[in-house]
Design an enzyme around this catalytic site. Structure first.
Site, PDB file in Angstrom:
ATOM      1  N   TYR A 223       0.864  -1.193   0.000  1.00 17.39           N
ATOM      2  CA  TYR A 223       0.000   0.000   0.000  1.00 17.39           C
ATOM      3  C   TYR A 223       0.894   1.235   0.000  1.00 17.39           C
ATOM      4  CZ  TYR A 223       0.698  -0.360   5.105  1.00 17.39           C
ATOM      5  OH  TYR A 223       1.250  -0.462   6.355  1.00 17.39           O
TER       6      TYR A 223
ATOM      7  N   HIS B 146       6.278  -0.543   1.146  1.00 17.06           N
ATOM      8  CA  HIS B 146       5.906   0.437   0.110  1.00 17.06           C
ATOM      9  C   HIS B 146       6.807   0.359  -1.124  1.00 17.06           C
ATOM     10  CE1 HIS B 146       3.612   1.836   3.435  1.00 17.06           C
ATOM     11  NE2 HIS B 146       4.696   2.143   4.117  1.00 17.06           N
TER      12      HIS B 146
END
Ligand code: C5P
Length: 315
Positions: free
Chosen positions: A243, A291
């Site tokens: 995410y 990430h």
């Protein structure tokens, strides 16, 4: 003999010439009006507003979902189902909605955002926590912006010459929460329902005594909608990474709040780790966590190359 079309053309030419003559003759008296009209054509009072220019960025901004949760901007089932997997949330949408409803009995149901106007230029500095801020001397430049958005632990005390001292907005979630003063907007990023409950608990006065743990001003709380997280993940990062990082979402969020955006404090160190300006890195295998750090950095660089934002990469 002139035809009707010919006559009309002659008449129009005379009219145009007269109007131009009149304008030049009374140039000085018309000038304030003229500049007012020009100002009206601009959506903001910056030299170059984010939504103007050849890059057609307005469409991108217009097509973004609204960033904050509000009574008028709920989370769809689809978006909730994506979000709940981030941190293995087990509880259903109905529980999420009930919690959100409770939140808006305490916090502004529609967070206050200064609207775009031809009279003002909303300049923003988005300050990430990269070690590349060290010895950058960006402090005064950062503080020169109307809106300064910091995130997580990112301190200013002791680092003023490199990161500045002003904070108008502070992005955080429970695990990264720091004390906020009464004038700073708390931009809350929830990653699970417990985060929302934490927020509720932190701002609920118990036995009529203000919660000693209370952080910040409840009237300045704004909560990111999971919908915006999913949009960032899918539309900007092509679903790369688990995410998007807090910092990257904050850059995109700033497009909804600002007319001019400057980005500071983004970028890994020479070993590829997301080290911080305020501490020595302990975990040498950190990389960029869950990430897509490289992808995020490239997007920020591209936006800079297209002159949509200004990206300050450090010394
Ligand atoms: O580490 P932390 O999450 O507190 O940092 C805030 C944000 O700054 C990150 O989410 C990331 O987007 C950005 N960052 C970065 N490079 C670093 C450290 C942080 O781009 N070295």
């Amino acid at each position: 003999m002139l035809s009707t079309v010919g006559k009309t053309r002659v008449l129009l030419t005379i009219l145009c010439l007269t109007a131009t003559g009149l304008f030049y003759k009374s140039k000085w008296s018309l000038q304030p009006l003229f500049s007012l009209w020009l100002q009206e054509l601009h959506v903001c009072n910056c030299q170059q507003c984010l939504t103007e220019g050849e890059h057609e960025f307005k469409t991108v901004i217009d097509e973004s979902p609204k960033p904050f949760l509000s009574t008028q901007n709920p989370t769809s089932e689809d978006d909730f189902n994506w979000w709940k997997k981030l941190q293995r949330e087990q509880r259903p949408l109905s529980f999420f909605n009930e919690t959100v409803k409770k939140l808006f009995t305490i916090f502004p149901p529609i967070p206050e955002v200064e609207a775009q106007s031809p009279d003002r230029c909303r300049t923003c500095a988005v300050v990430g926590n990269s070690g590349n801020l060290r010895r950058s001397h960006y402090g005064p430049l950062i503080d020169d912006h109307n809106i300064v958005i910091r995130m997580n632990y990112g301190p200013t005390k002791g680092f003023e010459s490199d990161v500045g001292a002003k904070t108008t907005h502070h992005v955080m979630y429970p695990e990264s929460a720091t004390y906020l003063d009464n004038n700073t907007h708390l931009v809350f990023f929830p990653f699970k329902i417990n985060d929302l409950l934490w927020l509720l608990n932190n701002f609920t006065p118990q036995d009529n005594v203000q919660n000693p743990k209370m952080r910040g001003n409840k009237d300045l709380v704004m909560i990111l909608n999971p919908t915006f997280m999913k949009y960032t993940h899918e539309m900007w990062l092509g679903k790369k990474g688990r995410y998007p990082s807090t910092g990257f979402m904050t850059v995109l969020l700033s497009f909804q709040l600002c007319d001019e955006v400057s980005v500071f404090g983004f970028g890994a160190d020479t070993d590829g780790n997301w080290s911080h300006y305020f501490e020595m890195l302990r975990n040498k295998k950190l990389r960029t966590g869950p990430h897509a750090g490289m992808q995020e950095y490239e997007v920020i660089q591209k936006l800079h190359q297209k002159q949509i934002i200004r990206f300050f990469k450090g010394p």
